[in-house]
Design a protein around this motif. Sequence first.
Motif, PDB file in Angstrom:
ATOM      1  N   HIS A  55       4.801   5.368  10.146  1.00  0.00           N
ATOM      2  CA  HIS A  55       4.064   4.164   9.778  1.00  0.00           C
ATOM      3  C   HIS A  55       2.603   4.227  10.213  1.00  0.00           C
ATOM      4  CE1 HIS A  55       6.195   3.000  13.546  1.00  0.00           C
ATOM      5  NE2 HIS A  55       5.013   2.567  13.877  1.00  0.00           N
ATOM      6  N   GLU A  77       0.347   3.750   7.336  1.00  0.00           N
ATOM      7  CA  GLU A  77      -0.169   2.445   6.913  1.00  0.00           C
ATOM      8  C   GLU A  77      -1.651   2.340   7.246  1.00  0.00           C
ATOM      9  OE1 GLU A  77       2.349  -0.288   8.991  1.00  0.00           O
ATOM     10  OE2 GLU A  77       3.896  -0.249   7.438  1.00  0.00           O
ATOM     11  N   MET A  78      -2.022   2.852   8.407  1.00  0.00           N
ATOM     12  CA  MET A  78      -3.442   2.813   8.782  1.00  0.00           C
ATOM     13  C   MET A  78      -4.211   3.924   8.089  1.00  0.00           C
ATOM     14  SD  MET A  78      -3.517   2.104  12.816  1.00  0.00           S
ATOM     15  CE  MET A  78      -2.117   1.226  13.452  1.00  0.00           C
ATOM     16  N   LEU A  90       2.366  -7.437  20.159  1.00  0.00           N
ATOM     17  CA  LEU A  90       3.681  -7.923  19.724  1.00  0.00           C
ATOM     18  C   LEU A  90       4.740  -6.865  19.971  1.00  0.00           C
ATOM     19  CD1 LEU A  90       2.861  -9.804  16.408  1.00  0.00           C
ATOM     20  CD2 LEU A  90       3.631 -10.770  18.579  1.00  0.00           C
ATOM     21  N   THR A 146      -6.171  -6.791  14.218  1.00  0.00           N
ATOM     22  CA  THR A 146      -4.815  -6.602  13.689  1.00  0.00           C
ATOM     23  C   THR A 146      -4.055  -5.547  14.489  1.00  0.00           C
ATOM     24  OG1 THR A 146      -5.628  -7.139  11.489  1.00  0.00           O
ATOM     25  CG2 THR A 146      -3.490  -6.067  11.629  1.00  0.00           C
ATOM     26  N   ILE A 147      -4.735  -4.437  14.775  1.00  0.00           N
ATOM     27  CA  ILE A 147      -4.050  -3.374  15.518  1.00  0.00           C
ATOM     28  C   ILE A 147      -3.663  -3.884  16.908  1.00  0.00           C
ATOM     29  CG2 ILE A 147      -4.173  -1.005  16.373  1.00  0.00           C
ATOM     30  CD1 ILE A 147      -6.269  -0.425  14.272  1.00  0.00           C
ATOM     31  N   VAL A 156      -9.388   1.891   7.459  1.00  0.00           N
ATOM     32  CA  VAL A 156      -9.661   1.730   8.890  1.00  0.00           C
ATOM     33  C   VAL A 156     -10.249   3.050   9.390  1.00  0.00           C
ATOM     34  CG1 VAL A 156      -8.660   1.290  11.156  1.00  0.00           C
ATOM     35  CG2 VAL A 156      -7.682   0.197   9.155  1.00  0.00           C
ATOM     36  N   PRO A 157     -11.483   3.035   9.896  1.00  0.00           N
ATOM     37  CA  PRO A 157     -12.048   4.296  10.374  1.00  0.00           C
ATOM     38  C   PRO A 157     -11.309   4.805  11.615  1.00  0.00           C
ATOM     39  CG  PRO A 157     -13.659   2.494  10.474  1.00  0.00           C
ATOM     40  CD  PRO A 157     -12.390   1.902  10.027  1.00  0.00           C
ATOM     41  N   SER A 191      -5.355   3.098   4.648  1.00  0.00           N
ATOM     42  CA  SER A 191      -6.252   1.950   4.539  1.00  0.00           C
ATOM     43  C   SER A 191      -7.649   2.335   5.034  1.00  0.00           C
ATOM     44  CB  SER A 191      -5.703   0.805   5.384  1.00  0.00           C
ATOM     45  OG  SER A 191      -5.891   1.124   6.739  1.00  0.00           O
ATOM     46  N   ARG A 193       7.842  -7.734  22.338  1.00  0.00           N
ATOM     47  CA  ARG A 193       9.193  -7.852  21.782  1.00  0.00           C
ATOM     48  C   ARG A 193      10.204  -7.102  22.634  1.00  0.00           C
ATOM     49  NH1 ARG A 193       7.480  -8.570  16.340  1.00  0.00           N
ATOM     50  NH2 ARG A 193       6.737  -6.455  16.090  1.00  0.00           N
ATOM     51  N   SER A 209     -14.911  -6.805   8.260  1.00  0.00           N
ATOM     52  CA  SER A 209     -13.641  -6.228   7.867  1.00  0.00           C
ATOM     53  C   SER A 209     -13.068  -5.345   8.984  1.00  0.00           C
ATOM     54  CB  SER A 209     -13.864  -5.427   6.581  1.00  0.00           C
ATOM     55  OG  SER A 209     -12.821  -4.565   6.359  1.00  0.00           O
ATOM     56  N   ILE A 224      -3.130  -7.025  17.916  1.00  0.00           N
ATOM     57  CA  ILE A 224      -2.034  -7.998  17.830  1.00  0.00           C
ATOM     58  C   ILE A 224      -0.709  -7.264  17.613  1.00  0.00           C
ATOM     59  CG2 ILE A 224      -1.049  -9.868  16.452  1.00  0.00           C
ATOM     60  CD1 ILE A 224      -3.925 -10.767  15.845  1.00  0.00           C
ATOM     61  N   LYS A 225      -0.764  -6.295  16.721  1.00  0.00           N
ATOM     62  CA  LYS A 225       0.454  -5.538  16.421  1.00  0.00           C
ATOM     63  C   LYS A 225       0.975  -4.827  17.671  1.00  0.00           C
ATOM     64  CE  LYS A 225       1.217  -1.306  14.156  1.00  0.00           C
ATOM     65  NZ  LYS A 225       1.918  -0.607  13.125  1.00  0.00           N
ATOM     66  N   ILE A 267     -11.641  -7.450  11.804  1.00  0.00           N
ATOM     67  CA  ILE A 267     -10.300  -7.958  11.499  1.00  0.00           C
ATOM     68  C   ILE A 267      -9.260  -6.854  11.665  1.00  0.00           C
ATOM     69  CG2 ILE A 267      -8.838  -8.824   9.634  1.00  0.00           C
ATOM     70  CD1 ILE A 267     -11.287 -10.398   8.679  1.00  0.00           C
ATOM     71  N   ALA A 268      -9.596  -5.663  11.188  1.00  0.00           N
ATOM     72  CA  ALA A 268      -8.659  -4.549  11.318  1.00  0.00           C
ATOM     73  C   ALA A 268      -8.386  -4.246  12.789  1.00  0.00           C
ATOM     74  CB  ALA A 268      -9.217  -3.318  10.614  1.00  0.00           C
TER      75      ALA A 268
END
Lengths: 258, 344
Positions: free
Chosen positions: A93, A96-97, A20, A13-14, A102-103, A100, A24, A6, A16-17, A9-10
């Motif tokens: 934002h 958001e983390m 991006l 995710t960070i 996310v340590p 959740s 952008r 888990s 990739i975010k 994946i977290a």
Amino acid sequence: MTNAHSNWIAFKTIIIKEVLRFSRIWIQTILPPMITMGLYFVIFGGLIGARIGEMDGIRYMDFIIPGLIMMAVITNAYANVVSSFYSSKFQRHLEEMLVSPVPNYLIILGFMGGGICRGLAVGVAVTLVSLFFSPLSIHNPAVALSVVVLTAALFSLAGLINGVFARSFDDISIIPTFILTPLTYLGGVFYSITLLPEFWQGVSMFNPILYMVNAFRYGFLGVTDFSLWLSYGIIIGFILALYGIALYLLNKGIGIRQ
Amino acid sequence: MSDHFTRFYGVQKPSLEGYVRIFCFTRPLLRECHRQTMPKALCIRQLTKTYKNGLEALKGIDLDVEPGDFFALLGPNGAGKSTTISIIASLVNKSGGSVSIFGHDLDRDLYAAKRCLGLVPQEFNFNTFEPVQEILVNQAGYYGIPRKEAWKRAEKYLVELGLWEKRKDMARMLSGGMKRRLMIARALVHEPRLLILDEPTAGVDIEIRRSMWQFLKDINQQGCTIILTTHYLEEAETLCRNIAIIDHGRIIENTTMKGLLGQLNTETFVLDLTRPLVHLPDLTGHRLRWVDELTLEADVDRDVSLNRLFVDLNREGIQVRSMRNKTNRLEQLFMHMVDRGRAK
Ligand SMILES: Nc1ncnc2c1ncn2[C@@H]1O[C@H](COP(=O)(O)OP(=O)(O)OP(=O)(O)O)[C@@H](O)[C@H]1O
Ligand SMILES: [Mg+2]
């Protein structure tokens, strides 16, 4: 699902975010260093460098290319994390983390990973620009790559700590302007420190960026003023210290939890 | 006759009917025992919060929310609702007390507690420069949901909340009501057991609000425990079974919605008349007030039937065209309780 899975994946995710995010807005993130460094290549390497001749027995253009790539990597890794972290705090934002599972150490590693990616992206972009001025020759790719990654990691962490303390958008440009830029300029990007009087050589030894630029230049050209191990030791020492500070700050909730 | 049973228990062996009786008697007890031992969806004890500037926002809150409940947390502006919720969501550090979510204490078992919780905060807190669907996918990722599955979940909740068309837009391009729905979708992607919504319908139009109500009712029916704050008391009345009222950092009322409404002794009705009235008729036993020549207000006690009022009005030749409650019933009570709480 195990915790490790888990967390992995977290972490992805960070990253990739973050990737991006800066992709952008590549016009603000990737293009400017290409233009700035291109100008440095033209003016210092091409026009002035022709008169300087050689530095440490190397054509001046070739001498400054690794340093300038490193300079771009340092500023961009730092800028990426400080602005991303600060704006996620400012726009809230980051919550958001924070809500959740996310340590905190993963938040740090995630932002750091994002900073490294930005540093590498800019590094590659600037290297591509340098090809217009000099053919690429890499003496030791492993050293070049590891030094650039570690340096980007170091300045990403520094940027994160700056982001934790920043209370306004002005606060995120103070450190780059007053500390980072001078240290980089004096870090042997444009000259070999053997040119300096003895006293200033001694002072320069306290500039960590000097070791990074040198080690990176070794990866490209095979020449360095210091032992590689000393450089690695200093870089890794800084990374561990900054990581420790960042973790302490997040665990304490400084600047993020009331 | 002394069989084994009698010797052992010292009583006669019960008949079949006796067994049925024992079963019927113990079943509710067992169920209650089970309910008591099952962890509460939310359990708050002596929660206090003093902000750095010295403001004492919470002064010792106790609150229990049962699994499956639809719970309203009400209170005037600045009462401490959002502070409480932010502490539950570990966005604000508490000063004292304890919070546990489905039995997971925030101090001892933080990550397990976080996995049970979905939060829709009062203020927008997403990255306005991020596309809508990516916001959901990333949020799922923070909970360890693999990316492929995360895209599917994002699709599911965007469709359910009517945002599918907007999935590629930057979040800043959404309207206010869409932003609220985006936050609901985001809170649901990891399928939490407890969903807390801090004023989810602020600035949402009537039609969407009603569809949001239906949506929340549905997910509550599917087993998700919901806690909601709102300033639209009609909303709390429609949706919630239990209710707590908080003011100045203290819980001043914690009861069932039915019980609360039962406390209402008098209701005030506004009567619109068909013909202008010259003077206020004197109807003994009724409390009527003159508003204007076409409007009367009547306070009616709970144990008095409305028929009596109409019979008496009819006798005076007063025809009522239409009638409505002066305020929402809950609103009346709410004001009353807050006043009473402050007087104490
Ligand atoms: N970060 C903060 N620092 C200092 N005081 C705060 C902070 N956040 C909230 N407060 C104060 O705490 C008290 C409770 O605020 P809170 O936001 O919990 O109220 P609320 O019940 O959610 O109100 P509303 O209905 O307006 O949203 C208020 O007096 C508020 O001014
Ligand atoms: Mg609030």
